[in-house]
Write a protein that holds these residues in place. Structure first.
Motif, PDB file in Angstrom:
ATOM      1  N   ARG A 166     116.822 125.374  71.415  1.00 43.45           N
ATOM      2  CA  ARG A 166     117.666 126.248  72.240  1.00 43.45           C
ATOM      3  C   ARG A 166     117.481 127.703  71.846  1.00 43.45           C
ATOM      4  N   LYS A 193     114.376 128.863  73.588  1.00 40.70           N
ATOM      5  CA  LYS A 193     114.695 129.065  75.014  1.00 40.70           C
ATOM      6  C   LYS A 193     115.416 130.398  75.212  1.00 40.70           C
ATOM      7  N   ALA A 194     116.400 130.676  74.373  1.00 39.39           N
ATOM      8  CA  ALA A 194     117.163 131.927  74.481  1.00 39.39           C
ATOM      9  C   ALA A 194     116.252 133.125  74.283  1.00 39.39           C
ATOM     10  N   GLU A 215     113.994 133.662  77.331  1.00 35.88           N
ATOM     11  CA  GLU A 215     114.761 134.249  78.427  1.00 35.88           C
ATOM     12  C   GLU A 215     115.044 135.728  78.172  1.00 35.88           C
ATOM     13  N   TYR A 234     113.759 138.760  80.564  1.00 36.39           N
ATOM     14  CA  TYR A 234     114.748 139.677  81.143  1.00 36.39           C
ATOM     15  C   TYR A 234     114.376 141.129  80.854  1.00 36.39           C
ATOM     16  N   ARG A 286     121.785 136.457  73.909  1.00 37.75           N
ATOM     17  CA  ARG A 286     121.449 135.149  74.490  1.00 37.75           C
ATOM     18  C   ARG A 286     121.578 134.020  73.463  1.00 37.75           C
ATOM     19  N   CYS A 299     125.197 133.272  73.323  1.00 43.41           N
ATOM     20  CA  CYS A 299     125.597 132.522  74.521  1.00 43.41           C
ATOM     21  C   CYS A 299     125.234 131.043  74.397  1.00 43.41           C
ATOM     22  N   GLU A 300     124.143 130.740  73.701  1.00 40.15           N
ATOM     23  CA  GLU A 300     123.766 129.341  73.454  1.00 40.15           C
ATOM     24  C   GLU A 300     124.771 128.675  72.521  1.00 40.15           C
ATOM     25  N   GLY A 332     124.365 130.324  82.645  1.00 41.92           N
ATOM     26  CA  GLY A 332     123.103 131.055  82.701  1.00 41.92           C
ATOM     27  C   GLY A 332     123.077 132.177  83.726  1.00 41.92           C
ATOM     28  N   ASN A 333     123.790 131.995  84.821  1.00 38.95           N
ATOM     29  CA  ASN A 333     123.815 133.035  85.860  1.00 38.95           C
ATOM     30  C   ASN A 333     124.928 134.053  85.632  1.00 38.95           C
ATOM     31  N   ILE A 380     125.288 135.759  82.502  1.00 40.23           N
ATOM     32  CA  ILE A 380     124.989 136.562  81.314  1.00 40.23           C
ATOM     33  C   ILE A 380     125.075 138.059  81.620  1.00 40.23           C
TER      34      ILE A 380
END
Length: 158
Positions: A51, A54-55, A58, A62, A89, A92-93, A108-109, A111
Motif C-alpha cells: 500500500r 501504491k501511495a 499515486e 499527481y 497519501r 490517507c492509506e 481515493g477521489n 484526496i
C-alpha cells in the motif's frame, strides 16, 4: 517452528488495535468564506509495503500531472512537493473509519478536497501519532526494556 505459509493459514487471533486520534478539519465554505471547523476521529492502522508503494506511485503521478499541465499552459506549477504529497497519501492509506476499519477515512477521489482541509502542523501531528502507533503494535520497534534498565540502575544505586 512456523513458516510464513503456516502463519497465513492460521485462524483467529487478535486484530491490531491501531490508534484513534481526533483532528480538526477546516471544511471549506461553499460561498468561499471562512472554513468551518469540524472535529473528526480517525483510526490509524499500519500501512503495508504494498500500500505504501501504491501511495507513492499515486503521489508521483499527481505531482507529474500538475507539473505537466502547468508547463503546457506556461504557468507556474501549483503542485505540492513530491515529499509532501507522498506523506499525505501515505497517511490517507493509514487513516480509517474508527467504527469500521475496513473503510478508508479519505476515499481515493477525496484526496484533493482533504488536502484543502489540513494544515502542515496536522500532517506532522498525524505522522507522529502514526509512528507512536507503530511502536505500540510492533514489539521489535520499541525502546529497550525499561524494566531491565531500572533493575540495572537499582543494582548500582548506593
Amino acid at each position: 517452528m512456523a513458516t510464513f505459509g503456516n502463519v497465513l493459514t492460521r485462524q483467529g487471533g487478535t486484530a491490531m488495535s491501531g490508534k484513534t486520534v481526533t483532528i480538526t478539519i477546516a471544511v471549506p465554505d461553499k460561498q468561499k468564506g471562512a472554513p468551518f471547523p469540524q472535529d473528526v476521529a480517525v483510526l490509524l492502522l499500519p500501512v503495508s509495503e504494498t500500500r505504501k508503494a501504491k501511495a507513492f506511485r499515486e503521489a508521483e503521478a499527481y505531482v507529474d500531472a500538475i507539473n505537466q499541465a502547468a508547463q503546457k499552459e506556461q504557468i507556474p506549477s501549483t503542485a505540492p512537493s513530491l515529499q509532501d504529497e507522498r506523506t499525505l497519501r501515505y497517511l490517507c492509506e493509514s487513516m480509517r473509519d474508527p467504527e469500521d476499519a475496513r473503510k478508508f477515512f479519505v476515499g481515493g477521489n477525496e484526496i484533493d478536497k482533504f488536502r484543502d482541509c489540513l494544515i502542515s502542523e496536522q500532517v506532522n501531528f498525524l505522522t507522529n501519532a502514526y509512528n507512536e502507533m507503530i511502536k505500540s503494535e510492533y514489539a521489535e520497534l520499541r525502546a529497550p526494556d525499561t524494566d531491565a534498565m531500572r533493575q540495572k540502575a537499582a543494582e548500582t544505586f548506593q
